[in-house]
Motif scaffolding. Sequence first.
Motif, short mmCIF file in Angstrom:
data_model
loop_
_atom_site.label_atom_id
_atom_site.label_comp_id
_atom_site.label_asym_id
_atom_site.label_seq_id
_atom_site.Cartn_x
_atom_site.Cartn_y
_atom_site.Cartn_z
N UNK B 101 20.28 33.83 19.50
CA UNK B 101 19.83 34.68 18.41
C UNK B 101 19.76 36.10 18.95
N UNK B 102 20.44 37.03 18.28
CA UNK B 102 20.51 38.39 18.82
C UNK B 102 19.60 39.32 18.04
N UNK B 103 18.77 40.06 18.77
CA UNK B 103 17.88 41.05 18.16
C UNK B 103 18.25 42.43 18.69
N UNK B 104 18.52 43.36 17.78
CA UNK B 104 18.88 44.71 18.18
C UNK B 104 17.74 45.66 17.84
N UNK B 105 17.33 46.47 18.83
CA UNK B 105 16.26 47.43 18.61
C UNK B 105 16.83 48.84 18.50
N UNK B 106 16.37 49.58 17.51
CA UNK B 106 16.83 50.95 17.33
C UNK B 106 15.65 51.85 17.02
N UNK B 107 15.83 53.13 17.25
CA UNK B 107 14.75 54.07 16.92
C UNK B 107 14.93 55.42 17.56
N UNK B 126 6.59 33.01 24.41
CA UNK B 126 5.43 32.24 23.93
C UNK B 126 5.83 31.25 22.86
N UNK B 127 6.89 31.57 22.12
CA UNK B 127 7.38 30.64 21.10
C UNK B 127 8.24 29.55 21.72
N UNK B 128 8.33 29.55 23.02
CA UNK B 128 9.10 28.52 23.71
C UNK B 128 10.58 28.83 23.83
N UNK B 129 10.92 30.09 23.64
CA UNK B 129 12.33 30.48 23.74
C UNK B 129 12.64 31.06 25.12
N UNK B 130 13.93 31.28 25.34
CA UNK B 130 14.34 31.82 26.64
C UNK B 130 15.11 33.10 26.43
N UNK B 131 14.38 34.22 26.37
CA UNK B 131 15.04 35.47 26.04
C UNK B 131 15.79 36.10 27.22
N UNK B 168 28.29 46.78 27.46
CA UNK B 168 27.14 46.09 28.03
C UNK B 168 26.65 45.01 27.06
N UNK B 169 26.52 45.41 25.79
CA UNK B 169 26.00 44.48 24.80
C UNK B 169 26.92 43.27 24.64
N UNK B 170 28.23 43.53 24.63
CA UNK B 170 29.18 42.43 24.49
C UNK B 170 29.09 41.46 25.67
N UNK B 171 29.09 42.05 26.87
CA UNK B 171 29.03 41.22 28.07
C UNK B 171 27.74 40.41 28.11
N UNK B 172 26.69 41.02 27.58
CA UNK B 172 25.39 40.35 27.61
C UNK B 172 25.44 39.03 26.85
N UNK B 173 26.23 39.00 25.78
CA UNK B 173 26.34 37.76 25.01
C UNK B 173 26.95 36.66 25.86
N UNK B 174 27.97 37.04 26.64
CA UNK B 174 28.59 36.06 27.52
C UNK B 174 27.60 35.60 28.58
N UNK B 175 26.88 36.60 29.12
CA UNK B 175 25.87 36.30 30.13
C UNK B 175 24.83 35.32 29.57
N UNK B 176 24.44 35.54 28.32
CA UNK B 176 23.45 34.66 27.71
C UNK B 176 23.99 33.24 27.59
N UNK B 177 25.25 33.15 27.20
CA UNK B 177 25.87 31.83 27.07
C UNK B 177 25.94 31.15 28.44
N UNK B 178 26.31 31.93 29.46
CA UNK B 178 26.48 31.40 30.80
C UNK B 178 25.16 30.89 31.36
N UNK B 179 24.07 31.68 31.12
CA UNK B 179 22.78 31.32 31.71
C UNK B 179 21.89 30.57 30.73
N UNK B 180 22.46 30.20 29.58
CA UNK B 180 21.74 29.40 28.60
C UNK B 180 20.46 30.06 28.11
N UNK B 182 18.58 31.64 24.91
CA UNK B 182 18.79 31.43 23.48
C UNK B 182 18.38 32.62 22.59
N UNK B 183 17.78 33.64 23.22
CA UNK B 183 17.48 34.86 22.46
C UNK B 183 17.95 36.06 23.28
N UNK B 184 18.66 36.97 22.62
CA UNK B 184 19.11 38.17 23.32
C UNK B 184 18.49 39.39 22.64
N UNK B 185 17.77 40.19 23.42
CA UNK B 185 17.13 41.39 22.87
C UNK B 185 17.83 42.62 23.43
#
Lengths: 357, 488
Positions: B101-107, B126-131, B168-180, B182-185
């Motif tokens: 699940x991808x969350x993008x922060x802007x401001x 705390x919700x039991x996820x792995x960000x 960076x953002x694109x690669x991060x998605x791959x990194x998230x998949x590789x390291x399992x 489940x949340x990307x901020x």
Amino acid sequence: MFLTIIIAIAALIIIGFSAYFIVQARRIERGEELQLEESGSTTTPEPAVAAPSFRDRLGKTRAALSGYLGSVFGRGDINDETWQHLQDALIRADVGVGTSADIVATVRSKAAADGVTDKTELAGLVKTEIVSRLKGFDRSMSTAREDSATENGKTKPAVWLFVGVNGVGKTTTIGKLAHREASAGRSVVLAAGDTFRAAAVEQLSVWSERSGVEIVKGSSGADPSSVVFDAVEHAAARAVPLVMADTAGRLQTKTNLMEELRKVRRVAEKGAGTVTETLLVIDATTGQNALSQARQFGEAVDVSGVVLTKLDGSAKGGIVIAIHAELGVPVKFVGLGEGITDLVEFDPHEFVAALFE
Amino acid sequence: MFETLSDRFERIFQGIRGRGKLNQADIDATLAEIRLALLEADVNLDVVESLTQRIRNRALGQELSKALNPSQQVVKIVLDELTVSLGGEAMKLTYASKPPTVVLLAGLQGSGKTTNAAKLAQWFKKQGRHPLLVGADLQRPAAVEQLRTLGEQIDVPVFSETSRPTKVAKKALKEAARTARDVVIVDTAGRLAIDQTLMAEIANISSAVNPHYTLLVVDAMTGQDAVTMARAFDQTLALDGVILTKLDGDARGGAALSVKEVVGKPIAFASTGEKIEDFDTFYPDRLASRILGMGDVETLIEKAEEAFEQEQAEKAAERLLEGTFTLEDFLEQMQQIKKMGPLGNLVGMMPGLPKEARNAELDDSHLARVEGIIRSMTPAERAQPDVINGSRRLRIANGSGVQPTEVKQLLDQFSQMRQMMKQFSGMGSKKFNPKARSKGKKGKQRRGGRVTHNDSARSTASNPAKGSAKPPKVPLALPGLEDRLRGF
């Protein structure tokens, strides 16, 4: 102090007791829900074109306001609506309700006295009025000391202390000012006094490299006063006349953090140093809370000037008019971007022009 | 501190007690005050206009409730309206069926994106996820280092590299998949809404990672410009929600209302302090009363509920009102209060306290001092402070390391307070039932409080569901409580 504590505790006991009942009272049914209406227009902001001067940088935000101000300063005669629109325009620029009403009242009586009935003439009156409220302040940066700058052959550095709430741009401002001083051939030592926020020291280090000035750091979580003290000693030993001290951002309501800031200021003068400027950095997007910031930081560390940052956005920073009036503290610099040269001296005329052009 | 809105209303409504309905003139007078209060709280002018219009429509012809006086009634309407405007549909975070699940922060710059990226990560944990935190702010010096340091503190991995933010953002998605993970901020650089180059950049990042949630980080101190900013970000990114930051200061937070009106999406989270844990779901009713300068009683009550032991507090309150409150009780209650957090914050949340009390410099070292003095007394002295004479005072002062005059001061204040509370309860009205009486309302017979509701409500003592912001909680209790507390 005791009275406050006792009152507070008594009140809290009552609250603790009442909580039980109050929780239940919440269950009262609510009236009908109201639909949210989407408000406002759909105009896109003007394109951003970077050019490093106050007026140019501010110019890009003019378009947003000009349409609205047309009804204030456009053609035609002055009527009641004109005054309402003028006041609204000032409120939109974050000037604040009280100050806006005051400005409108003053201008209105002047217009009546001078027999001004034309809107374009009115524009002149308004600008003059606001500029006059910003005039007569000393905006120079002091490095001067009453006694001589050296004692027993040892330099006694001036200290510029930078304070403000979180995220206003203190570190960036120091970076830019350090560059400004360094380019003018003056040597500076930076004191990395923000030991709280993660990587704040690294951030200041990058700026010190960019402008080629020295930096004194402490470890993360170190006492900021000691870092500033070390920087002053370091400067004194190397005959550097100026220290710029960064501090961690803090909300003005945090008593203990404000106390810490007082200490930083005290300790900065403990050795060879003298604090000649304490600059409060204020974000131009800030609304009426900026006044509370100026008041409380002023009380704690005797603020000598304001740096108004992020004025290259669409915010107008109108609250500084009230800060000038109420606290007698002038804006000294204006931040207009993230580049190292994007810091210029404050100019009342240009500031007011930007409010209204 | 400004005169609170309800104080002003009280004045306006002094003459119209007997009437059954609010008329046009009453409404206009109050609307002017409401408008002022909202503008002082930095609510955008356009939003203020549309809000006051809605409040006018609701207030006109409204039947006056028997339980509330006219000013309380209007305050309730305004609070309701603000609460509805701020609340609405809560943001339900659902997780992508195919992680991450991808969350993008802007401001804007300095709104608190990096800090809140970490806070959000902690929340997901705390919700039991792995960000996974992604440092895509390559603009500000050391922003990535800041994120890495924070990531270490909460034990959440951080991905970044020196290239371009989109990459960076694109690669991060791959990194998230590789390291399992489940949340990307994704933390992004601060940008001005009118900076087209940077707005295009964040649009690119967004289309590269296709976020499930795009959150705008908004500083609670923002002024009139909040609307321009929110609109621009919403048009570029199609926001899903808002994180409101720096709510722990004294800003009234009107910007939240402006942003909510423009974006029409929920305020999902509020950041209320510098620590990573100071981050929570947003409560619209609390901010509503704060915008009106009415204190934040709800938070206070919630803290009290957590900290106080009901029985004990009830007994203490009873003794307080009977005038038999001892220093021992005082000490005991002080321990409870300490659990609620810094005293200065608590006092700030209390509505109707005198200005001196609000602005007083209160930190917990002061509490410790008081505690020290009381602890240096014998049990007998605590129960009967009157026995304390000069030599006892000196002993207590020496024992706690203060001046004898300070001991005297404390004792004087304490007995004054006891006296005061006793008077309150003496004036208490017969209309209240015995328990409600101890709440110590001044005797004047306003159609006060929620007495009428107590009996039915007491049987259903259940806690209102915390956290689910679905129907915004009704702060009906506020005006009444405020009146009571003003007595102090």
